[in-house]
Design a protein around this motif. Sequence first.
Motif, PDB file in Angstrom:
ATOM      1  N   UNK A 223       0.832  -1.211   0.000  1.00  0.00           N
ATOM      2  CA  UNK A 223       0.000   0.000   0.000  1.00  0.00           C
ATOM      3  C   UNK A 223       0.862   1.256   0.000  1.00  0.00           C
ATOM      4  N   UNK A 224       0.477   2.225  -0.804  1.00  0.00           N
ATOM      5  CA  UNK A 224       1.030   3.557  -0.677  1.00  0.00           C
ATOM      6  C   UNK A 224       0.485   4.181   0.610  1.00  0.00           C
ATOM      7  N   UNK A 225       1.290   4.984   1.265  1.00  0.00           N
ATOM      8  CA  UNK A 225       0.833   5.639   2.486  1.00  0.00           C
ATOM      9  C   UNK A 225      -0.220   6.692   2.144  1.00  0.00           C
ATOM     10  N   UNK A 226      -1.090   6.964   3.125  1.00  0.00           N
ATOM     11  CA  UNK A 226      -2.090   8.013   2.928  1.00  0.00           C
ATOM     12  C   UNK A 226      -1.407   9.352   2.649  1.00  0.00           C
ATOM     13  N   UNK A 227      -0.303   9.599   3.336  1.00  0.00           N
ATOM     14  CA  UNK A 227       0.397  10.867   3.144  1.00  0.00           C
ATOM     15  C   UNK A 227       0.966  10.975   1.735  1.00  0.00           C
ATOM     16  N   UNK A 228       1.401   9.858   1.161  1.00  0.00           N
ATOM     17  CA  UNK A 228       1.928   9.887  -0.208  1.00  0.00           C
ATOM     18  C   UNK A 228       0.818  10.242  -1.198  1.00  0.00           C
ATOM     19  N   UNK A 229      -0.332   9.597  -1.066  1.00  0.00           N
ATOM     20  CA  UNK A 229      -1.443   9.881  -1.968  1.00  0.00           C
ATOM     21  C   UNK A 229      -1.896  11.334  -1.828  1.00  0.00           C
ATOM     22  N   UNK A 230      -1.964  11.818  -0.600  1.00  0.00           N
ATOM     23  CA  UNK A 230      -2.398  13.195  -0.382  1.00  0.00           C
ATOM     24  C   UNK A 230      -1.392  14.190  -0.953  1.00  0.00           C
ATOM     25  N   UNK A 231      -0.099  13.901  -0.771  1.00  0.00           N
ATOM     26  CA  UNK A 231       0.929  14.787  -1.308  1.00  0.00           C
ATOM     27  C   UNK A 231       0.945  14.741  -2.835  1.00  0.00           C
ATOM     28  N   UNK A 232       0.734  13.557  -3.399  1.00  0.00           N
ATOM     29  CA  UNK A 232       0.672  13.434  -4.858  1.00  0.00           C
ATOM     30  C   UNK A 232      -0.466  14.273  -5.413  1.00  0.00           C
ATOM     31  N   UNK A 233      -1.607  14.267  -4.709  1.00  0.00           N
ATOM     32  CA  UNK A 233      -2.733  15.113  -5.145  1.00  0.00           C
ATOM     33  C   UNK A 233      -2.351  16.598  -5.083  1.00  0.00           C
ATOM     34  N   UNK A 234      -1.712  16.991  -4.004  1.00  0.00           N
ATOM     35  CA  UNK A 234      -1.311  18.390  -3.844  1.00  0.00           C
ATOM     36  C   UNK A 234      -0.316  18.816  -4.923  1.00  0.00           C
TER      37      UNK A 234
END
Length: 434
Positions: A223-234
Motif C-alpha cells: 500500500x502507498x501511504x495516505x500521506x503519499x497519496x495526499x501529497x501526490x494530489x497536492x
Amino acid sequence: MSTRETSIETAAAAALVDPAKGQEWLQRYSDALLGVFGTPQRVLVRGAGCLVWDADGKQYLDLLGGIAVNALGHAHPFVTSVISSQLATLGHVSNFFTSPTQVALAEKLLSLAGAPAGSKVFFANSGTEAVEAAFKLARRNSAPSHDGKPRTRILALEGGFHGRTMGALALTSKQAYRAPFEPLPGGVEHLPFNDLQALEAALDETVAAVVLEPIQGEAGVRPLSMSYLQKARELTSKAGALLILDEVQTGVGRTGRWFAHQASGITPDAMTLAKGLGGGFPIGALVTFGSEVSALLTPGQHGTTFGGNPVATAAALATVHALEAGAVLRNADDVGSFLRGALAEVDAVEDVRGEGLLIGFDLDGDYSAEAVKEALERGFIINAPAPRTLRLAPPLVLTRAEAQTFLDALPGILDTARYTHEQNTAAQPPEDSA
C-alpha cells in the motif's frame, strides 16, 4: 441444431458431466493454445460461491478469485440470471448506439465515486484497455507550462503493474515484462515506491500525469501511504499534472471501500477499473473527474468495438447491486481484518499487508512457489507474486469459517513447502565458479 453447434455442446457437456482426466485436457491445451501462460496448474470445470472443482473432481477453496475478479464468487445466481436475460434481449450494438445498461452503469459509477459535475466514464473490455485510455488521456494533457516548456513526461512507480499492451507496459516497471518489447512508448519515468522526496524532486510543470496504484497488487500487496497519496494530489494540482489512479485490482469493494483511494480523502483526475467490476464478466472503465479533464478526449480520439456492450454493463450493474444489497463490502472488511490478524500469528509469516480482502504476507524464506503447489494439493488456491510473498484476493463473500479452514492448514502447508524448497536447493549442482 447444426453439426457445429452439436459438437460445441458436446464438448461443454463433456467438461461438466463426464470430464476427461485433467492430464488429457492439459495435453490438449499444450497442443492448441499459445504458451504465454506456461502450463496451467489445473483444469477447472465448475464453481459455486468460493469453491471450484477440477476435471478430476477435486474441490478447492478459491482464495485468489481469478486474481481479484470474482467479487461475488462463482456462478452467482443473480448475476448469471441478469447476463442470460440481457443476452437473450440485446447482446451487442456497437458504440454507434447506446443502451440503458451502459448509461445506468456510468451513472452508478460516478455516484459511487462521488464524482463532481462534468465527470464521465469510458467503458473498455479489460484493465489493460482502461489503462491504455488513461495513457492517451495523459498525453492529451499536453498544453505547455506557463514558461513554454513542453508537458511530455509521465511518472509512475517502481513495482507498479498496469498491463501488458504497449502503452500499459510502458507504465509497468518490471524489466522482465518490458525488455522483450522495447522500444516502448517514451516519456515514462519510474520513481522509487512511496518516496515523497523523489516525487517532489521529479514533479514539475513538464509532467503530464502521475499514475499510481493505491496498493501495488502484483508487487506483493504494497500500500502507498495516505500521506503519499495526499501529497501526490497536492503536487499534481500545483503543477497542472493529472493524478491517475489505477484501481483495476483495488476497486469495486476489494479493500472494503468502493475504491481504495477513498480512505485518503482525495479525488483523482482519473481512475481505471476492471477485474471485480463485472463479477467475472470482462469489462473495464476509465472514470474522468470534472469537466476539464473529461474534455481532454474528444470524438474520434479513442474508441472500442465491444466496450460498454449491453451484456457487460448489465453484468456490472448486477454485480454492484449484489455487492450493495448483501452488505458485501462490510464482509470484505470484517473477514479481511480477521485473516490479516490471524496470519500475523503464524510463526513462518514475517509481515502482513493489505486492506479488505486484498492481502499479501511475507514468509521467512524464498519458498512461496512451493507453498502455492502444496496449498493446491491440500485444496486451496493462492498466489505467489514474489519468491517469499503470498497473495490472497478471494471472493468478497468469503466467510470467516471458510477463511479458518485455510488458516488451520497453513502451518502444515508452509512446513512442507519450506522442506521441499530446502531439498530442491540442496539437490541443485553448485554454480561453476569459473
